[in-house]
Design an enzyme around this catalytic site. Structure first.
Site, short mmCIF file in Angstrom:
data_model
loop_
_atom_site.label_atom_id
_atom_site.label_comp_id
_atom_site.label_asym_id
_atom_site.label_seq_id
_atom_site.Cartn_x
_atom_site.Cartn_y
_atom_site.Cartn_z
N TYR A 1 -96.25 45.15 3.15
CA TYR A 1 -96.26 43.74 2.66
C TYR A 1 -96.81 42.46 3.78
O TYR A 1 -95.76 42.35 4.62
CB TYR A 1 -94.72 43.35 1.98
CG TYR A 1 -94.96 41.87 1.35
CD1 TYR A 1 -96.03 41.21 1.32
CD2 TYR A 1 -93.57 41.56 0.97
CE1 TYR A 1 -95.86 39.89 0.42
CE2 TYR A 1 -93.66 40.14 0.35
CZ TYR A 1 -94.64 39.43 -0.12
OH TYR A 1 -94.49 38.43 -0.51
N LYS B 1 -99.57 45.25 0.31
CA LYS B 1 -99.73 44.28 -0.53
C LYS B 1 -100.12 43.11 0.35
O LYS B 1 -99.66 42.70 1.29
CB LYS B 1 -98.24 43.88 -0.89
CG LYS B 1 -97.87 42.76 -1.72
CD LYS B 1 -96.57 42.59 -2.28
CE LYS B 1 -95.92 41.42 -2.48
NZ LYS B 1 -96.82 40.20 -2.62
#
Ligand code: MN9
Length: 289
Positions: free
Chosen positions: A134, A162
């Site tokens: 992330y 992400k």
């Protein structure tokens, strides 16, 4: 094999009047989004107020989502600045049958890249689930370039990133260098831009009540109907501009409340929307949903 390409709401966390996780409302939101075409869910991320939740609450949320959507692709955010806590959450996700774990880089102490790298590899290893990095430099304070990303993407334990940054050049390089890895666009207001730079889908907070619109943008993009895709992104951005003006997560909960959910308010120190802000949502957002 579950489907990973697509639209993943980063679920909000409902709290009841006593500030406890509201199981029933979370279940309702999950089912609402499955009906609107969500590919899967990103569970326990920033949008879920992860860092304002206890370990037990983070586990409870994973339990609720798994039982509400056993057939969707589920990604559990387990990030914590404490590696042992991240591992404990990762093991919980694995026991529940989640499809992947994800983590923001450990933050605040300005860990070296070596330390961050070791964290990611150990959390992935111990969780025994594929890891989605992330990347959110604006909030974590940890920036990583193409080379650092490559350290992860070249390893089989990592399924992708992400990617919440507006540096689309780096996004494109990551996808082009590792075409078999997944890249999810993280800023909803730039979703179409992300798709054009190679993103496979998106993970976002505004999807909680706009999943159908993002499914549609992706479909239009895939069909090469760019003008229509742009028009829809522009409509969505009119809504996101209002959310940003109020405070994104506080406003998102209010939107859900006005749609008939009972999501309560964000945990302190987040403030509650004022009557004036609620009115803005009633007038500027609700009619467009
Ligand atoms: O997951 C989200 N980030 C945060 C990514 O909530 C912190 C985004 O969906 C943004 O909320 C959204 C509005 O800026 O793009």
């Amino acid at each position: 094999m579950k489907q990973f390409e697509g639209i993943f709401p980063a679920l909000l966390t409902p709290f009841d009047k006593n500030d406890r996780v509201n199981e029933r409302e979370l279940e309702k939101l999950v089912k609402f989004n499955v009906e609107k075409g969500a590919t899967g869910f990103y569970v326990g991320g920033s949008t879920a107020e992860a860092f304002l939740l206890s370990m037990d609450e983070r586990k409870l949320i994973m339990d609720i989502v798994k039982s509400a959507a056993p057939n969707q692709t589920l990604i559990a955010h387990v990030g914590s600045i404490s590696e042992s806590q991240a591992i404990e959450l990762g093991k919980h996700a694995s026991r529940l049958g989640y499809d992947a774990v994800s983590s923001v880089a450990p933050f605040y102490y300005k860990f070296s890249f070596e330390e961050i790298k070791n964290y990611y590899f150990r959390v992935a290893e111990e969780s025994a689930l594929p890891m989605l990095v992330y990347h959110f430099p604006a909030f974590s304070g940890v920036n990583m370039g193409v080379e650092e990303m490559g350290t992860f993407l070249s390893d089989e334990k990592f399924i992708g990133i992400k990617y919440t940054s507006n540096d689309f050049f780096t996004m494109e390089r990551c996808k082009t260098n590792f075409p078999n890895k997944l890249v999810y666009n993280g800023y909803d207001e730039m979703f179409l831009a992300g798709l054009s730079m190679g993103a496979d889908g998106g993970i976002g907070s505004t999807y909680n009540f706009m999943t159908d619109k993002f499914v549609q943008i992706k479909k239009l993009f895939n069909e090469n109907k760019m003008a229509e895709a742009q028009a829809l992104q522009q409509q969505v951005n009119g809504i996101i501009a209002v959310l940003c003006q109020i405070g994104v997560m506080q406003a998102e909960k209010e939107v859900l409340n006005q749609l008939g959910f009972d999501f309560g308010v964000c945990r302190k120190p987040f403030s509650e929307p004022t009557d004036e802000q609620k009115k803005l949502i009633t007038e500027k957002i609700i009619p467009l949903l």
